[in-house]
Design an enzyme around this catalytic site. Structure first.
Site, PDB file in Angstrom:
ATOM      1  N   ASN A  50       0.827  -1.207   0.000  1.00  0.00           N
ATOM      2  CA  ASN A  50       0.000   0.000   0.000  1.00  0.00           C
ATOM      3  C   ASN A  50       0.860   1.255   0.000  1.00  0.00           C
ATOM      4  OD1 ASN A  50      -2.339  -1.514   0.127  1.00  0.00           O
ATOM      5  ND2 ASN A  50      -2.724  -1.144   2.293  1.00  0.00           N
ATOM      6  N   ARG A  80      -5.138   1.553 -13.099  1.00  0.00           N
ATOM      7  CA  ARG A  80      -3.789   1.778 -12.598  1.00  0.00           C
ATOM      8  C   ARG A  80      -3.072   0.482 -12.247  1.00  0.00           C
ATOM      9  NH1 ARG A  80      -4.341   5.736  -8.349  1.00  0.00           N
ATOM     10  NH2 ARG A  80      -4.168   7.333  -9.945  1.00  0.00           N
ATOM     11  N   ARG A 111     -10.605  -4.763 -14.226  1.00  0.00           N
ATOM     12  CA  ARG A 111      -9.452  -5.616 -13.912  1.00  0.00           C
ATOM     13  C   ARG A 111      -9.878  -7.072 -14.063  1.00  0.00           C
ATOM     14  NH1 ARG A 111      -5.826  -2.087 -11.324  1.00  0.00           N
ATOM     15  NH2 ARG A 111      -6.822  -0.478 -10.034  1.00  0.00           N
ATOM     16  N   ARG A 127     -13.848   2.036   4.531  1.00  0.00           N
ATOM     17  CA  ARG A 127     -12.646   1.234   4.738  1.00  0.00           C
ATOM     18  C   ARG A 127     -11.375   2.078   4.711  1.00  0.00           C
ATOM     19  NH1 ARG A 127     -11.504  -1.284  -0.017  1.00  0.00           N
ATOM     20  NH2 ARG A 127      -9.607  -0.094  -0.284  1.00  0.00           N
ATOM     21  N   HIS A 164     -15.363   2.801 -14.970  1.00  0.00           N
ATOM     22  CA  HIS A 164     -15.239   2.043 -13.735  1.00  0.00           C
ATOM     23  C   HIS A 164     -16.522   1.286 -13.392  1.00  0.00           C
ATOM     24  CE1 HIS A 164     -14.434   1.742  -9.234  1.00  0.00           C
ATOM     25  NE2 HIS A 164     -13.316   1.277  -9.762  1.00  0.00           N
TER      26      HIS A 164
END
Length: 724
Positions: free
Chosen positions: A75, A433, A403, A596, A463
């Site tokens: 991350n 990305r 993805r 989150r 998206h």
């Protein structure tokens, strides 16, 4: 007059700025002008601190604690590649630089540096604690200096057989142009010397070949023990063999790592192929400007100074001193075989309506069904696409792909559909990305198989997660499909928490068709999205749609009626939407949030009639779903969506939300959200100070992900028994 997307977005942005100014004035007395919202990047670091908390939790199995250290590290790498890189670009522009919340990028960068160094110290403390606990289980990570004679022989043989041909040392002092150190790679920076100082010392760099060889090598060990050595320590042990012909007899080597600017500058110039721009951008990424330099704190200071000078680094370039090991993301692949206690993961189960059902489409045509991943199996989606691929009545499949899995069963089903003569359209997002290269390859593969590939909309990412399947039976066209909060990726669906609505509702299917019509339109006319009747869609109206629902709850509470807002998302950073929530809280609307990651909203204010209840859950599964529930005078309006409440999602991406119309599914989502708010094991309170305190209360311990699994499994068992 019809406007293309870019013109329409510019118009919408002007309107938003006006609305935002009015909203700021409305709420001016509640908070000081500069404290309306929490800085986005500092909120993100607070989220990563929650990941680190999981690694520190002694109740989490050791293997999982190592995995959380790896997630934290990965991350942070992406944070520096993207967010820190963006802030650095802004500082180079000067005072005119301003993007969303980043009004003072220099100050933010200073705070990031301070926070990251503190978190790195905590990381090191946790890792040492885990190493001690591994040792208690007789699992040892050995360095090159801790090997017995048998292990030394094994390491030397392994080096000669596997490693030697995969490394090429760089004698950096003799290279005129300093080599371009690769992002995501680690290097041994070595000092070669002579004990008697008869030869001048030299510096060398060796890239650790982790893309070609495993990072962890299991060593010969005594019964009951497991010894492991890292690949870089294999190379350290063999430095005398590598440099023997130079005449040196003293070697020291320490790991260094460079993180580079990974943002791709893809402009909106349609005269240049997007494909060409991406390929060019990916190559440029490899040479991006360094945004962080991490090094072993015990590195030779002369070598460190030399590296900084040759790489053009200064103390302002996020120089992070660390411990011996870097690229902790590789610890996701720490050998599972060495652990005595194996992880018993909860197994995904098939939704009961599809057990023994001969046709997925037949079930969906009868009723709406919602799948909850990873509790329920993603196989149902693959079965739907496989069924569509071979059903002679199916004529058309349209789907968005953000993805895909590396070995994608979704892609295979679509390819087989094309081979069976179906008209297949895939909207593939080439700018997802860090998946750009993979998606370029999928584009080529799909086109080779005769699939029509759309590459999205200039200037924005697609998206939305939507699919429509059309079949012709006699003179009748039948449609079904799905809207999801997550990617069509069977690999991540095993640990990403998402919701997916499978439906044949005519109004919803009509809106999905309108979204595809917009994506297929050469000029991407936003008026097409304006004709959607059920599904709010970005960039056209999702912001205004949810704003109206918030306003309705405000009116209800003002009129002494029951009201309430429950939202769940990955990130909340859009200033306008945050200020609307403040307005609702000020009037007394009960607001509950599960966020989150980033949460830029303050949750408590003395001027509000009702403070917000906000938590973040970090646990075994990644909470990825987006849900919005509005009380609506006891007749709940419930939505799932692909969009977070961020500027990019609401204004600069193609996103889709869908209403949940079936009362049973509505209640199911409400129940799941209620369980998450009852969590007193993994829930952290999101307060004004980002302290990440656990939500604790006396009584029964409730771990939401465990309880949601039980809840769905019990419902499944009952329904299965009824059907039987």
């Amino acid at each position: 007059m019809r406007l293309d997307t870019n013109e329409a977005i510019a118009s919408l942005t002007v309107d938003l700025d006006k609305d935002l100014q009015l909203l700021r004035k409305k709420l001016r007395r509640q908070m000081p002008a500069k404290k309306k919202i929490i800085v986005r990047d500092l909120s993100w670091l607070s989220f990563n601190a929650r990941v680190l908390q999981e690694a520190a939790d002694s109740n989490v199995p050791l293997r999982e604690r190592l995995r959380f250290l790896a997630i934290f590290s990965n991350n942070l790498d992406e944070f520096f590649r993207v967010r820190v890189a963006t802030l650095k670009r802004m500082t180079s522009i000067g005072k005119s630089a301003k993007m969303h919340l980043e009004e003072n990028p220099d100050k933010i960068l200073e705070e990031i540096q301070t926070t990251v160094i503190h978190q790195q110290q905590e990381f090191n403390r946790i890792y040492k604690e885990i190493i001690d606990e591994l040792a208690a289980q007789k699992i040892f990570i050995k360095t090159e200096k801790q090997l017995n004679r048998e292990q030394q022989k094994f390491v030397l043989n392994y080096f000669n057989d596997e490693v030697r041909t995969n490394i090429i040392p760089l004698m950096i002092e003799s290279i005129q142009n300093f080599p371009n150190l690769r992002d995501k790679s680690i290097y041994l920076a070595a000092v070669l010397a002579k004990e008697d100082n008869s030869i001048r010392q030299k510096f060398a760099l060796i890239e650790i070949p982790t893309k070609l060889l495993p990072r962890f090598i299991i060593l010969p060990s005594k019964d009951g023990e497991h010894n492991i050595i890292l690949l870089e320590d294999v190379i350290r042990f063999c430095l005398p063999n590598i440099f023997s012909y130079f005449g040196y007899d003293k070697f020291t080597a320490h790991i260094i790592k460079v993180t580079r600017d990974a943002e791709l500058d893809i402009d909106n110039d349609l005269s240049t192929s997007v494909i060409h721009q991406l390929e060019k951008g990916i190559k440029a990424r490899r040479k991006g400007k360094p945004v962080r330099f991490v090094y072993d704190k015990d590195i030779d200071p002369i070598l460190l100074e030399y590296l900084m000078r040759r790489m053009g680094l200064s103390k302002k370039d996020n120089l992070i001193p660390g411990q011996r090991i870097h690229n902790f993301k590789d610890f996701m692949d720490f050998p599972a075989s060495v652990f005595h206690h194996k992880l018993h993961l909860r197994k995904s189960f098939i939704h009961p309506l599809f057990i023994n059902a001969p046709s997925v489409m037949h079930v969906i045509q009868k009723q709406d069904v919602m799948l909850h991943f990873p509790y329920q199996s993603f196989d149902t989606i693959i079965d739907l696409l496989r069924e569509s691929a071979i059903d002679p009545n199916v004529k058309t499949i349209k789907i968005t792909a953000y993805r895909l899995a590396k070995e994608s069963k979704v892609a295979n089903a679509l390819i087989n559909a094309a081979r069976n003569g179906k008209d297949v359209t895939v909207v593939i997002e080439l700018r997802a990305r860090f998946d750009e290269e993979a998606n370029l390859k999928w584009k080529s593969r799909f086109e080779e198989e005769g699939i029509r590939v759309l590459i999205g909309v200039p200037g924005m990412k697609v998206h939305a997660k939507v699919c429509v399947i059309k079949k012709r039976v006699g003179n009748k066209t039948i449609q079904c499909g799905f809207v999801s909060t997550g990617n069509l990726n069977e690999s991540t669906a095993r640990f990403y928490g998402d919701h997916c609505l499978l439906t044949a509702n005519r109004a919803i299917m009509a809106d999905i068709n309108r979204i595809f019509k917009y994506l297929e339109s050469p000029k991407h006319d936003l008026d097409i999205l304006a004709t959607c009747t059920m599904m709010p869609a970005s960039p056209y109206n999702m912001r205004k749609f949810f704003t109206r629902l918030i306003d309705k709850e405000i009116r209800n509470v003002k009129n002494k009626k029951a009201a309430g807002i429950t939202i769940k998302m990955n990130s909340l950073s859009d200033e306008f939407m945050i200020l609307k929530l403040y307005e609702a809280a000020k009037e007394g609307v009960p607001i509950r949030m599960v966020t989150r990651g980033i949460c830029c909203a303050y949750t408590h204010n003395k001027h509000w009639k009702e403070n917000m209840e906000a938590v973040s859950i970090v646990d075994e599964y990644l909470e990825h779903a987006r849900v919005a529930i509005f009380h609506n005078e006891g007749k709940p309006k419930v939505y799932i969506s692909s969009a977070d409440w961020m500027v990019r999602n609401l204004d600069h991406r193609v996103e889709a939300a869908v209403p949940i119309l079936d009362p049973g599914i509505q209640q199911e989502l409400i129940d799941i959200m209620n369980i998450q708010f009852e969590d007193n094991v993994k829930a952290r309170i999101l307060d004004n100070h980002q302290k990440n305190e656990y939500k604790r209360r006396p009584g029964k311990k409730i771990q939401a992900q465990v309880e949601i699994y039980k809840y769905l499994h019990e419902k499944s068992t009952k329904l299965e028994a009824q059907n039987y």
